[in-house]
Write a protein that holds these residues in place. Structure first.
Motif, PDB file in Angstrom:
ATOM      1  N   LEU A  75       0.858  -1.184   0.000  1.00  0.00           N
ATOM      2  CA  LEU A  75       0.000   0.000   0.000  1.00  0.00           C
ATOM      3  C   LEU A  75       0.891   1.230   0.000  1.00  0.00           C
ATOM      4  CD1 LEU A  75      -2.687  -1.002   2.653  1.00  0.00           C
ATOM      5  CD2 LEU A  75      -2.590  -1.545   0.212  1.00  0.00           C
ATOM      6  N   LYS A  76       0.941   1.891  -1.119  1.00  0.00           N
ATOM      7  CA  LYS A  76       1.738   3.108  -1.260  1.00  0.00           C
ATOM      8  C   LYS A  76       0.779   4.296  -1.153  1.00  0.00           C
ATOM      9  CE  LYS A  76       5.561   4.791  -4.036  1.00  0.00           C
ATOM     10  NZ  LYS A  76       6.261   4.667  -5.318  1.00  0.00           N
ATOM     11  N   LEU A  77       0.330   4.516   0.083  1.00  0.00           N
ATOM     12  CA  LEU A  77      -0.672   5.525   0.377  1.00  0.00           C
ATOM     13  C   LEU A  77      -0.075   6.554   1.327  1.00  0.00           C
ATOM     14  CD1 LEU A  77      -3.630   3.052   1.050  1.00  0.00           C
ATOM     15  CD2 LEU A  77      -3.173   4.329  -1.060  1.00  0.00           C
ATOM     16  N   PRO A  78      -0.658   7.737   1.386  1.00  0.00           N
ATOM     17  CA  PRO A  78      -0.136   8.752   2.308  1.00  0.00           C
ATOM     18  C   PRO A  78      -0.165   8.247   3.760  1.00  0.00           C
ATOM     19  CG  PRO A  78      -1.704   9.740   0.778  1.00  0.00           C
ATOM     20  CD  PRO A  78      -1.768   8.256   0.572  1.00  0.00           C
ATOM     21  N   TYR A  79       0.876   8.593   4.506  1.00  0.00           N
ATOM     22  CA  TYR A  79       0.942   8.179   5.917  1.00  0.00           C
ATOM     23  C   TYR A  79      -0.172   8.808   6.741  1.00  0.00           C
ATOM     24  CZ  TYR A  79       5.336   5.827   5.096  1.00  0.00           C
ATOM     25  OH  TYR A  79       6.282   4.957   4.629  1.00  0.00           O
ATOM     26  N   THR A  80      -0.771   9.854   6.211  1.00  0.00           N
ATOM     27  CA  THR A  80      -1.851  10.529   6.921  1.00  0.00           C
ATOM     28  C   THR A  80      -3.194   9.825   6.732  1.00  0.00           C
ATOM     29  OG1 THR A  80      -2.187  11.995   5.027  1.00  0.00           O
ATOM     30  CG2 THR A  80      -0.725  12.779   6.776  1.00  0.00           C
ATOM     31  N   PHE A  81      -3.241   8.803   5.898  1.00  0.00           N
ATOM     32  CA  PHE A  81      -4.495   8.083   5.671  1.00  0.00           C
ATOM     33  C   PHE A  81      -4.959   7.411   6.958  1.00  0.00           C
ATOM     34  CE2 PHE A  81      -5.903   6.782   1.161  1.00  0.00           C
ATOM     35  CZ  PHE A  81      -5.826   8.086   0.726  1.00  0.00           C
TER      36      PHE A  81
END
Length: 120
Positions: A75-81
């Motif tokens: 999962l290459k998603l923003p850490y703020t998700f």
């Protein structure tokens, strides 16, 4: 299909994935919290589970050559998700694909897109 969640995936995502009818477990639920990455990869492979993680290192073919994973979903998603945002992204993804394609592959999931690299 079976999934195994790395410790960097919120525990609440486990119930969400299970609601799709998949078998799923989390590092924390089986006493592997703090385990080394190689131990986590080996466990997932023995369980024939696709490892879901945010850790890009698992996708490094020099460290984890072909055959090191049963399947890998990064999962290459923003850490703020938030956990809810991660669950929504996974929901969109899991409803678009044939999950059998996740076996023997490295998949990178980003906002609005994904790529699957099948391994030999």
């Amino acid at each position: 299909m079976r999934f195994f969640l790395d410790e960097n995936i919120p525990l609440s995502v486990l119930d969400f994935i299970a609601s799709f009818g998949f078998k799923v477990d989390h590092v924390k639920n089986i006493g592997m919290h703090g385990a080394r990455d190689k131990q986590i990869a080996e466990y997932a492979k023995k369980q024939k589970a696709v490892l879901i993680t945010k850790d890009l290192e698992f996708g490094n073919l020099l460290i984890y050559p072909s055959g090191s994973h049963y399947g890998l979903l990064i999962l290459k998603l923003p850490y703020t998700f938030s956990a809810d945002q991660i669950a929504k992204t996974l929901s969109d993804f899991l409803t678009k694909i044939d999950t059998k394609d996740l076996a023997n592959s490295i998949t990178v999931l980003e906002i609005g897109r994904y790529r699957i690299r099948h391994l030999k």
